[in-house]
Design a protein around this motif. Structure first.
Motif, PDB file in Angstrom:
ATOM      1  N   GLY A 232     -16.461  36.964 -62.104  1.00 11.99           N
ATOM      2  CA  GLY A 232     -16.297  37.503 -63.108  1.00 11.99           C
ATOM      3  C   GLY A 232     -14.803  38.209 -63.212  1.00 11.99           C
ATOM      4  O   GLY A 232     -14.293  38.417 -64.261  1.00 11.99           O
TER       5      GLY A 232
ATOM      6  N   LEU B  50     -20.570  32.359 -61.469  1.00 10.91           N
ATOM      7  CA  LEU B  50     -20.098  32.880 -63.112  1.00 10.91           C
ATOM      8  C   LEU B  50     -20.547  31.574 -63.826  1.00 10.91           C
ATOM      9  O   LEU B  50     -21.164  31.955 -65.109  1.00 10.91           O
ATOM     10  CB  LEU B  50     -18.614  33.257 -63.380  1.00 10.91           C
TER      11      LEU B  50
ATOM     12  N   ALA C 287     -22.693  33.257 -67.013  1.00  6.74           N
ATOM     13  CA  ALA C 287     -21.717  33.586 -68.091  1.00  6.74           C
ATOM     14  C   ALA C 287     -22.707  33.138 -69.274  1.00  6.74           C
ATOM     15  O   ALA C 287     -22.559  33.790 -70.307  1.00  6.74           O
ATOM     16  CB  ALA C 287     -20.497  32.896 -67.931  1.00  6.74           C
TER      17      ALA C 287
END
Lengths: 184, 280
Positions: free
Chosen positions: A20, A172, A176
């Motif tokens: 991130g 991620l 995400a």
């Protein structure tokens, strides 16, 4: 979190990066994609030396377009990383510290990254014109016969990338989407 | 009868390869800009902003939008009253590709044999789809296709009982599987019907339709809208890092098929969906 790092990248730096993080890379990195990886892999199998020292280095999965006269390089965005999955663990075992590409990685690669404290960065796919602006020098240093797939040494300044998989294996791509959907 | 010299074909193909790689067509440009306005993930918005900036740099610096300047896909619709003078038409198209990729500083991404894999160094041969049409015009479409997204494309041989729901499920599965690998936001070309290869060619043709135009068939236009809305609820987002903008448009082409079958293909394209058309 926004961070600035220098390449080559030590393990000490690598472990401070988290999935991130928005990272700007400056320094020296190398390009290699499908054909160069295949050739490096075969070279190692034959017990011979690689044309580059991988220790602490970051490899950018890139095959650029040709440079116009007076320009350093052409369009220079990332290619899909999963095609390098077959070769990546061997190179990580040899000290390679990071990879820049786009898209998912295999379990084997992620395991090897954790073992070797390596980092996988994504550059924005299809933003090759923008990314080329961060490349200040480019030189073919091996496998010239492979054309766009040759190994190039690049000097980069503030190359914008995102940490997708960090040295702890946090991914991620896995988190995400759920994080985003929770915000709705 | 109208005579067209193949030098005209060479010249136009060359210009179109370069144009397609430096300038995204207006429909694509406005789709990306409007997605940026509507994106509600901060990172997603930032990435779409980078894509807008990237398009401007490409235009100003005369540099390809993406380093994968593609394999040259050429659709040539030839009026049946046209007579070509000069060289073999396939050679002329390949000569145009050769010149365009050389003079335009485009990447040479083609290997001579799928297993031996030696670069041909001029991006030939092109993939060419010919069609005979009435009249005396030649309609050319050049659509350089990147392989990050091409690799995520699929053919499904569904059963008639799977129906529209089966088609939608397959498209959604293909987009989910493509995820970050296909450089989202994507444009999704779908071919439904025909046979095995017809469905795939229709899926590719669908990508060459402007993204601001819907199918002329009401039930298909409806399916395009429904799929777009469902795909943009997946949350994949720009670069696969979360967001509203996973797909910019779904374009569907259809054709008659056999009583026993429901073939369909999904050809995925990244946001650099290049398609240039000219009529000679």
């Amino acid at each position: 979190m926004e961070k600035h790092i220098t390449a080559p990248m030590t393990k000490e730096t690598a472990v401070t990066l988290s999935a991130g993080d928005y990272v700007y890379i400056s320094g020296t990195i190398y390009t290699a994609r499908d054909a160069a990886h295949k050739r490096m892999f075969e070279t190692l199998k034959e017990g011979e030396q690689l044309p580059i020292d991988l220790e602490n280095n970051i490899i950018y999965y890139l095959g650029p377009t040709p440079a116009r006269e007076g320009k350093v390089i052409g369009s220079a965005g990332p290619t899909t990383s999963s095609r390098m999955d077959k070769y990546a663990p061997t190179l990580l075992d040899m000290g390679q510290a990071g990879m820049i590409g786009k898209g998912k990685r295999s379990e084997e690669v992620i395991k090897s990254m954790v073992k070797n404290q390596a980092v996988y960065f994504a550059a924005v796919g299809g933003a090759g014109a923008l990314l080329s602006k961060c490349i200040k020098k480019a030189e073919v240093i091996a496998y010239e016969d492979l054309g766009t797939e040759a190994i190039r040494k690049l000097e980069v300044e503030n190359l914008p990338v995102i940490v997708v998989i960090d040295s702890k294996g946090q991914n991620l791509y896995e988190t995400a989407i759920d994080e985003y959907l929770k915000t709705l | 009868m109208r005579t067209i010299h193949t030098d005209e074909i060479v010249k136009n193909i060359k210009e179109m390869c370069i144009q397609a790689n430096y300038y995204l067509s207006p429909d694509m440009e406005s789709a990306i800009k409007s997605a940026k306005e509507q994106e509600n993930s901060a990172l997603g918005k930032q990435i779409l902003g980078q894509l807008c900036e990237n398009m401007n740099i490409a235009k100003e610096d005369q540099i390809p939008i993406c380093q994968d300047t593609g394999m040259a896909i050429v659709f040539l619709k030839v009026g049946q009253d046209v007579h070509f003078e000069g060289q073999n038409i396939t050679d002329a198209i390949n000569e145009g590709v050769r010149q365009g990729y050389q003079e335009g500083y485009l990447r040479k991404s083609v290997v001579n044999d799928p297993l031996l894999r030696v670069n041909t160094k001029d991006n030939t041969p092109a993939i060419i789809h010919y069609e005979i049409i009435p009249g005396e015009n030649v309609e050319i479409t050049v659509a350089p296709k990147g392989f990050g997204s091409e690799n995520m494309s699929r053919v499904f041989m569904l059963k008639p009982a799977d129906g529209a729901e089966g088609v939608k499920k397959s498209v959604i599965q293909a987009v989910k599987d493509a995820g970050p690998n296909a450089c989202p936001p994507m444009v999704v070309g779908v071919g439904i019907g025909g046979d095995f290869e017809k469905s795939a060619i229709m899926a590719k043709t669908a990508l060459t339709r402007d993204v601001d135009k819907e199918s002329p068939l009401p039930h298909i236009a409806q399916m395009e809208k429904e799929l777009l809305s469902e795909l943009n609820q997946l949350g994949i987002g720009p670069a696969g890092l979360g967001g509203k903008t996973t797909v910019l448009k779904v374009n569907i082409e259809t054709f008659a098929t056999h009583i026993a079958g429901l073939p369909m293909a999904v050809n995925i394209c990244c946001h650099v969906n290049r398609h240039v058309k000219r009529t000679l």
